[in-house]
Design a protein around this motif. Sequence first.
Motif, PDB file in Angstrom:
ATOM      1  N   ASP A  70       3.644   5.706  -5.303  1.00  0.00           N
ATOM      2  CA  ASP A  70       3.915   5.685  -4.941  1.00  0.00           C
ATOM      3  C   ASP A  70       5.230   6.418  -3.572  1.00  0.00           C
ATOM      4  O   ASP A  70       4.884   7.643  -3.593  1.00  0.00           O
ATOM      5  N   THR A  72       4.302   6.519  -0.275  1.00  0.00           N
ATOM      6  CA  THR A  72       5.214   6.276   1.184  1.00  0.00           C
ATOM      7  C   THR A  72       6.690   7.589   1.667  1.00  0.00           C
ATOM      8  O   THR A  72       6.828   7.229   2.832  1.00  0.00           O
ATOM      9  N   ILE A  75       5.672  10.716   3.354  1.00  0.00           N
ATOM     10  CA  ILE A  75       5.027  10.230   4.655  1.00  0.00           C
ATOM     11  C   ILE A  75       4.982  11.300   5.687  1.00  0.00           C
ATOM     12  O   ILE A  75       4.813  11.795   7.116  1.00  0.00           O
ATOM     13  N   VAL A  87      -3.983   9.126   1.456  1.00  0.00           N
ATOM     14  CA  VAL A  87      -3.480   8.369   0.143  1.00  0.00           C
ATOM     15  C   VAL A  87      -4.241   7.327  -0.549  1.00  0.00           C
ATOM     16  O   VAL A  87      -5.393   7.698  -0.274  1.00  0.00           O
ATOM     17  N   TRP A  94      -0.574   1.367  -1.746  1.00  0.00           N
ATOM     18  CA  TRP A  94      -1.489   1.665  -0.119  1.00  0.00           C
ATOM     19  C   TRP A  94      -0.774   1.284   0.828  1.00  0.00           C
ATOM     20  O   TRP A  94      -1.199   1.582   1.734  1.00  0.00           O
ATOM     21  N   ALA A  97       1.809   2.188   2.179  1.00  0.00           N
ATOM     22  CA  ALA A  97       2.232   3.935   2.899  1.00  0.00           C
ATOM     23  C   ALA A  97       0.740   3.293   4.879  1.00  0.00           C
ATOM     24  O   ALA A  97       1.006   5.047   5.304  1.00  0.00           O
ATOM     25  N   ARG A 100       2.862   2.925   7.589  1.00  0.00           N
ATOM     26  CA  ARG A 100       3.645   4.314   8.185  1.00  0.00           C
ATOM     27  C   ARG A 100       2.801   5.322   8.709  1.00  0.00           C
ATOM     28  O   ARG A 100       3.360   5.982   9.590  1.00  0.00           O
TER      29      ARG A 100
END
Length: 206
Positions: A70, A72, A75, A87, A94, A97, A100
């Motif tokens: 994970d 996220t 980031i 990623v 994904w 992410a 973000r």
Amino acid sequence: MPEVAGSLWSVAAGQQLEAIQRLQAAGLRRLHWDMTDGRFAKPGGFTASQALALTQATGLAAEAHIMAEDPTSDIDAWSEFCDLIVVHAESPRWAQAVDRISARGCIPGLAISPDTPAAVVPADMAVLCMSITPGTAGSAFNDAVLNKVSALRNASSERRIGLDGGVQRRHVERAVEAGADWFVVGTDLFLNDAVHVWNDILRPND
């Protein structure tokens, strides 16, 4: 001319700044920072703070490759100094992410492991094709990845396509023919004393 990003995964901690400065003098303009969570890939690479210190000390451009189940939560720290954050498509989160990364003003990219098909990557995204199992720096380049590069290029003529894992100078011509335009290089730049064979790419205008 393809772009080279230098990876320091295999360089000992006390030698990293000197190694970067040596490559910078040879023409290197971009650093590639790997991070793992110890689950998606074996422990290794760098924290964002470690990478930030080395990046600021040299003034080079930087990109991050987050190998995490994970990504996220990682980031924001990397987006402080990286213009591109990659990623893995194998991460269940994904897509979150990538959103973000974009929200933080960076370019998102998707990495795909050797057994992951090219078709999982949206046609409008930068993609980093792994030639080796993530986290196994120093492994040999697998030529089979070039078929995946060709498939990705056929799906999109515009996107950035990279290769990561065991890349040596002798692989570049065939990889460029397949459609690659971005190479993450570690051992062949930092440990093999092969910098001179990369001169035409590191310093294309000399």
